[in-house]
Design an enzyme around this catalytic site. Structure first.
Site, PDB file in Angstrom:
ATOM      1  N   TYR A   1       0.836  -1.205   0.000  1.00 27.59           N
ATOM      2  CA  TYR A   1       0.000   0.000   0.000  1.00 27.59           C
ATOM      3  C   TYR A   1       0.874   1.259   0.000  1.00 27.59           C
ATOM      4  CZ  TYR A   1      -3.342   3.478   1.771  1.00 27.59           C
ATOM      5  OH  TYR A   1      -4.121   4.581   1.933  1.00 27.59           O
TER       6      TYR A   1
ATOM      7  N   LYS B   1       1.245   4.188  -2.897  1.00 26.86           N
ATOM      8  CA  LYS B   1       0.906   5.574  -2.584  1.00 26.86           C
ATOM      9  C   LYS B   1       2.121   6.489  -2.768  1.00 26.86           C
ATOM     10  CE  LYS B   1      -3.472   5.734  -1.172  1.00 26.86           C
ATOM     11  NZ  LYS B   1      -4.482   6.422  -1.996  1.00 26.86           N
TER      12      LYS B   1
END
Ligand SMILES: Cc1cc2nc3c(=O)[nH]c(=O)nc-3n(C[C@H](O)[C@H](O)[C@H](O)COP(=O)(O)OP(=O)(O)OC[C@H]3O[C@@H](n4cnc5c(N)ncnc54)[C@H](O)[C@@H]3O)c2cc1C
Lengths: 444, 255
Positions: free
Chosen positions: B160, B164
């Site tokens: 994740y 990002k």
């Protein structure tokens, strides 16, 4: 292709537009025939998004120049792109002055009629539209010669119409005679808002020009302390030596954007204090040049950069005499919320003219410069809108960059009449601007 | 059109049913937003988000369904959203993302691909499409939801966090590339936020609710900042955290 990033004087919400510079009425006709969405622009002195059109065509009116001969009765025809500065440079030495001037000479005649600008003499002489005899107006349905009698509805839709009826190419107006390039000024300092308002009600009618500067940063007993300046053109009899010189150009510039926090509550308070103390308690008959009396801010070019990258907004509203209390409450609301404002300008307005979207009407007007930044500001101004609406007042479109579509409809009840005229000359609503889109003034 | 305070009227929300997106959208509607297009995976949840928008003051809403696991559909989804918005789009809010389950995902190549698609590839394709459209219309604003986890990627959420991180850096450079076009890109870096995505996880320091994030986001829109931190203090916390030596960092962040 000449794509430019444009914004208003407040430097908020910039947008890219295709900028064209038509140099003749025929060129304007051609540009209108080709552009899908278009708006005229003058010197960009409106504060918000009135003279820009994101993704559309902007017609820079500065190429529509030319100053005709001034007739013996003061009537003159000028190109819509001529600035007040340029006109005054020609007119003053010949003993003429504009019948109405905004607080800066750096606006065009086209921009002035589109906003139906007012000056310090509105209580006596009305706004610029009251002195316009004729305009040439290019609309998508053709070229019109509009006067208050030949096409009154189109005339009064265009005066104050924010460029949405068409492109004005020339303006014929009547200048006023002046004897000298001086104004005789009376200045009085007041400890609070109530006092200055009472003095203005009692005495403004004795002066051609009148304006008060109000400090919005003090609370309590000195809330709204103010300096009132009122004046008359000096005649030859008033002065020992007389001259007729045009105002000097700006000597100072702001070369870069100031950091956004430069104008904060503290620095503004310090400035206001110094400025208030520098004014005399009372002084009469002081000789001031036309430039320093009418356009004090023109001494520094690009002063809007002092507000930093985020820019600033101006909030100017008008309310009737019966609702004078609204002025007091607006200043209270601002000073209690800690939102900093430079000096506010307070004026009395005379009767409204027939402009369908014109701003001025009898009573009071208050204008405040406010830096963008304080988190409370958007809501404080929304609250002020409600107060103004409740008082039956309105906010000036030429200064606006944040009103909502709903508020505008209440503030400008003649909008449907305006749109009926617009539908006739611009059935496809080709003339639009970011302001018109934001406020849902026109169909697109 | 956007007003002087960066308050938009016409808004497209990609990933519109996420909790943060919904909180921001409500506040935008309470300010000036009147047309809101919410795009996302699940029609029922989009309808809910659209109802929210109307409750908070929008006058028109539309929905668009897409699947962020399929980046090849991103530009069509953005096209559909712009068409449904009709006219000038003032703000594109990009809130597409999935936290995933690091311990399971990190050993599953298919899950790794999914995490990259949803958190990076789909948004990048969508941003490219939105960029073109905003440039053509002469201006507009893009707000991308990144994460403080993108500043320095933690082992416990590296799929994740790294997706990002890629998105975050891409947006900052994209913002630079758009200088002078009237289009502005800003990234929002929230710290830990109590949402559906984090349900059941214990609160870490600087955890906020979605409403605080939304307030900070709206304030950020009226500023010239490229990066909006929520809470704002995290900017300074991360100045320190990002330079911690590895062993200390692991101890602090991956307890
Ligand atoms: C320091 C300062 C002081 C000010 N003081 C006052 C004041 O005392 N009183 C007051 O009333 N206003 C005041 N103003 C506001 C200013 O007078 C108006 O906004 C005016 O419209 C600006 O003219 P402009 O040439 O810069 O036009 P722009 O700002 O470029 O355009 C304003 C509007 O005019 C339209 N327009 C421009 N040219 C044409 C054309 N040829 N045909 C049709 N439409 C056209 C535009 O579409 C736009 O809607 C002040 C502004 C500043 C910056």
């Amino acid at each position: 292709m000449n794509r430019q990033r444009l914004s208003g004087w407040g430097r908020t919400a910039p947008a890219m537009s295709e900028v064209l510079s038509p140099a003749s009425e025929e060129a304007v006709v051609d540009d209108l025939a080709q552009a899908d969405a278009v708006i005229a622009r003058g010197l960009g002195r409106s504060y918000g998004d009135a003279a820009q059109l994101s993704g559309g065509v902007v017609l820079d009116n500065r190429s529509l120049g030319g100053i005709g001969a001034i007739a013996s009765d003061g009537v003159v025809t000028v190109g819509a792109g001529v600035s007040f500065d340029e006109l005054l440079n020609v007119a003053i030495p010949l003993g003429w002055f504009v019948p109405v001037t905004p607080g800066t000479r750096q606006v065009t005649l086209g921009g002035a009629v589109a906003a139906d600008v007012h000056g310090k003499n509105h209580h006596r002489d009305g706004s610029i539209g009251d002195h316009v005899l004729e305009m040439r107006l290019v609309t998508p349905s053709g070229v019109h010669t509009v006067t208050p009698t030949s096409e009154p509805d189109l005339f009064w839709a265009t005066i104050g119409g924010m460029g949405l009826t068409g492109v004005v190419t020339t303006v014929t107006l009547r200048l006023i005679k002046i004897d000298t390039d001086k104004v005789l000024v009376d200045t009085t300092r007041f400890a609070c808002l109530d006092d200055v308002m009472a003095a203005m009600v009692a005495g403004d009618d004795d002066y051609r020009y009148s304006v008060a500067w109000v400090d919005c940063m003090t609370r309590g007993a000195s809330m709204g302390r103010a300096i009132l300046t009122r004046g008359e053109h000096a005649t030859r009899r008033d002065l020992e030596a007389t001259s007729l010189d045009a105002p000097a150009p700006a000597k100072l510039r702001v070369p870069f954007n100031a950091p956004s926090g430069l104008l904060n509550p503290l620095s503004i308070r310090v400035f206001n204090e110094a400025w208030f103390r520098s004014a005399p308690a009372h002084r009469e008959g002081e000789e001031q040049s036309l430039g320093s009396f009418f356009h004090p801010l023109d001494g520094v070019g690009d002063w809007n950069r002092l507000y930093g990258r985020r820019g600033f907004v101006q909030y100017q509203f008008a309310v009737s005499d019966a609702e004078a209390e609204c002025v007091v409450r607006a200043i209270e609301r601002l000073s209690s919320s800690g939102v900093p404002s430079f000096l506010a300008v307070l004026k009395r307005f005379g009767p409204a003219n027939h402009g369908l979207l014109s701003f001025p009407f009898s009573g009071w007007t208050l204008a405040l410069d406010l830096p963008v930044g304080p988190a409370a500001l958007p809501e404080v101004l929304d609250d002020l809108d409600e107060m103004v609406i409740e008082a039956g007042g309105r906010v000036y479109l030429a200064k606006d960059s944040r009103l909502s579509p709903g508020s505008v409809r209440v503030m400008y009840p003649r909008l449907p009449e305006f749109l009926a005229v617009k539908d006739r000359v611009d059935p496809r609503h080709q003339l639009t601007s970011d302001l018109a889109r934001r406020l849902h003034l026109v169909g697109r | 059109m956007e007003n002087a305070f960066g308050q938009p009227q016409n808004v497209v929300v990609l990933g519109g049913s996420s909790d943060i997106a919904r909180a921001i959208t409500k506040k935008l509607c309470a300010a000036r937003a009147h047309t809101v297009v919410v795009a996302g995976r699940d029609q029922a949840r989009l309808d809910e988000a659209a109802r929210d928008a109307l409750d908070y003051g929008a006058s028109r809403t539309e929905t668009v369904v897409f699947d962020a696991e399929d980046p090849s559909g991103a530009s069509a989804a953005v096209g559909e959203a712009f068409a449904k918005a009709g006219g000038h789009v003032d703000l594109v809010l990009v809130a597409v993302g999935r936290l995933g389950q690091q311990v399971l995902d990190q050993s599953d190549p298919a899950a790794a691909l999914r995490m990259m698609n949803v958190n990076f590839t789909w948004p990048v394709v969508a941003l490219t499409e939105a960029r073109n459209r905003l440039v053509a219309q002469g201006g507009g604003r893009i707000l991308v939801i990144s994460s403080v986890g993108a500043v320095r990627v933690r082992a416990s959420a590296y799929l994740y966090g790294s997706a990002k991180a890629g998105l975050d850096r891409l947006c900052l450079a994209m913002a630079d590339s758009l200088e002078g076009t009237g289009v502005r890109v800003q990234v929002l870096r929230p710290g830990a936020v109590r949402t559906r995505m984090t349900e059941g996880l214990p609160d870490v320091p600087f955890t906020t609710g979605v409403n605080e994030v939304a307030d900070t986001a709206l304030k950020g829109l009226s500023s010239a900042e490229a990066v909006i931190w929520s809470p704002p203090l995290l900017k300074y916390v991360y100045m320190v955290l990002r330079h911690l030596p590895g062993p200390v960092w692991r101890k602090v962040m991956d307890r």
